[in-house]
Design a protein around this motif. Structure first.
Motif, PDB file in Angstrom:
ATOM      1  N   HIS A  29       0.420   4.012  -2.901  1.00 34.33           N
ATOM      2  CA  HIS A  29       0.178   5.426  -2.589  1.00 34.33           C
ATOM      3  C   HIS A  29       1.261   6.316  -3.198  1.00 34.33           C
ATOM      4  O   HIS A  29       0.968   7.376  -3.757  1.00 34.33           O
ATOM      5  N   HIS A  41      -8.192   6.713  -9.479  1.00 31.45           N
ATOM      6  CA  HIS A  41      -7.507   6.926  -8.200  1.00 31.45           C
ATOM      7  C   HIS A  41      -8.523   7.203  -7.094  1.00 31.45           C
ATOM      8  O   HIS A  41      -8.324   6.781  -5.957  1.00 31.45           O
ATOM      9  N   SER A  42      -9.603   7.901  -7.436  1.00 28.18           N
ATOM     10  CA  SER A  42     -10.608   8.227  -6.420  1.00 28.18           C
ATOM     11  C   SER A  42     -11.400   6.993  -5.995  1.00 28.18           C
ATOM     12  O   SER A  42     -12.080   7.018  -4.976  1.00 28.18           O
ATOM     13  N   LEU A  87      -8.208   1.096  -0.607  1.00 30.65           N
ATOM     14  CA  LEU A  87      -7.027   0.823   0.214  1.00 30.65           C
ATOM     15  C   LEU A  87      -7.344   1.056   1.690  1.00 30.65           C
ATOM     16  O   LEU A  87      -6.942   0.273   2.552  1.00 30.65           O
ATOM     17  N   ALA A  88      -8.064   2.124   1.985  1.00 29.84           N
ATOM     18  CA  ALA A  88      -8.430   2.425   3.375  1.00 29.84           C
ATOM     19  C   ALA A  88      -9.349   1.344   3.947  1.00 29.84           C
ATOM     20  O   ALA A  88      -9.195   0.939   5.105  1.00 29.84           O
ATOM     21  N   SER A 120       0.827  -1.207   0.000  1.00 32.59           N
ATOM     22  CA  SER A 120       0.000   0.000   0.000  1.00 32.59           C
ATOM     23  C   SER A 120       0.863   1.259   0.000  1.00 32.59           C
ATOM     24  O   SER A 120       0.497   2.260  -0.624  1.00 32.59           O
ATOM     25  N   ASP A 180      -0.198  11.705  -9.932  1.00 33.38           N
ATOM     26  CA  ASP A 180      -1.029  12.898  -9.731  1.00 33.38           C
ATOM     27  C   ASP A 180      -0.233  14.192  -9.800  1.00 33.38           C
ATOM     28  O   ASP A 180      -0.704  15.190 -10.349  1.00 33.38           O
ATOM     29  N   HIS A 183      -7.019  -0.206 -14.458  1.00 27.31           N
ATOM     30  CA  HIS A 183      -6.332   1.078 -14.365  1.00 27.31           C
ATOM     31  C   HIS A 183      -5.216   1.318 -15.379  1.00 27.31           C
ATOM     32  O   HIS A 183      -5.158   2.393 -15.955  1.00 27.31           O
ATOM     33  N   HIS A 194       0.703   6.531  -6.989  1.00 32.98           N
ATOM     34  CA  HIS A 194      -0.410   7.424  -7.324  1.00 32.98           C
ATOM     35  C   HIS A 194      -0.033   8.884  -7.106  1.00 32.98           C
ATOM     36  O   HIS A 194      -0.402   9.747  -7.909  1.00 32.98           O
ATOM     37  N   SER A 195       0.689   9.163  -6.048  1.00 34.90           N
ATOM     38  CA  SER A 195       1.122  10.545  -5.800  1.00 34.90           C
ATOM     39  C   SER A 195       2.017  11.052  -6.929  1.00 34.90           C
ATOM     40  O   SER A 195       1.871  12.192  -7.377  1.00 34.90           O
ATOM     41  N   ASP A 243      -8.074   4.557  -4.017  1.00 34.48           N
ATOM     42  CA  ASP A 243      -7.558   5.030  -2.733  1.00 34.48           C
ATOM     43  C   ASP A 243      -8.512   4.727  -1.564  1.00 34.48           C
ATOM     44  O   ASP A 243      -8.054   4.248  -0.519  1.00 34.48           O
TER      45      ASP A 243
END
Length: 144
Positions: free
Chosen positions: A61, A96-97, A103-104, A57, A68, A134, A64-65, A100
Motif C-alpha cells: 500500500h 493499482h485499481s 488485497l482487501a 500489505s 500514485d 505490474h 502504491h501510494s 488494491d
C-alpha cells in the motif's frame, strides 16, 4: 531559501523501483506458498501468516501510494511525447485499481479462520499474477 534543481530521471533512478517490485513479487510468492501449507496448520501458523501478510500489505500500500502521488505525476510530463511509454504508465496505474481490491479480498479471507482456507490460495495466486504483470517500468525511462 535555496531551491535545489531537479535532475532528469534516469534508468538508475528507477532501479530502486525495480528492486521494490522484485521484492514484492518474491514476498507474494512466498505468502502464496505458505498459504497452501496453511490448510493443515495450527492456529499459531495462521497467526504467523497474518503477521507476514500485514507487513507485506502495508509495504505494498505504501509503495502504491508513493507511485500514485510522487512517481506518476513526476513522470507524466517527461513522457508526454512518448505514446508507448504513456501506454505503459497508464496500464501500471490501472493495475493499482485491480491489485488494491485483491488485497482487501485477501485481508477478508485471512480474517475468516473457518472457511477461508479454500479461497486464500487462489486469491494469493491471483495477486502473484497481477504483481507479475505490474512492474513494466523498465520500458518507461523519460528523457531529460
Amino acid at each position: 531559501m535555496t531551491t535545489a534543481h531537479a535532475t532528469p530521471l534516469s534508468a538508475e533512478d528507477l532501479e530502486v523501483v525495480h528492486l521494490i517490485h522484485a521484492a514484492l513479487r518474491r514476498d507474494t510468492e512466498r505468502l502464496a506458498d505458505f498459504a497452501q501449507k496453511w490448510r493443515t496448520a495450527d492456529p499459531g501458523t495462521h497467526d504467523a501468516l497474518l503477521l507476514g501478510w500485514h507487513g507485506f500489505s502495508t509495504e505494498l500500500h505504501t509503495h502504491h501510494s508513493i507511485e500514485d502521488v510522487y512517481v506518476w505525476p513526476f513522470m507524466r510530463p517527461r513522457l508526454a511525447d512518448d505514446a508507448g511509454a504513456m501506454e505503459v504508465l497508464d496500464a501500471m496505474e490501472a493495475e493499482h485499481s485491480v491489485i488494491d481490491p485483491a488485497l482487501a479480498e485477501i485481508e477478508n479471507a485471512l480474517d475468516d479462520r473457518e472457511t477461508a482456507t479454500e479461497r486464500l490460495g487462489g486469491l494469493l495466486d491471483g495477486l502473484v499474477t497481477s504483481l507479475g504483470a505490474h512492474p513494466r517500468m523498465r520500458s518507461v525511462t523519460p528523457s531529460p
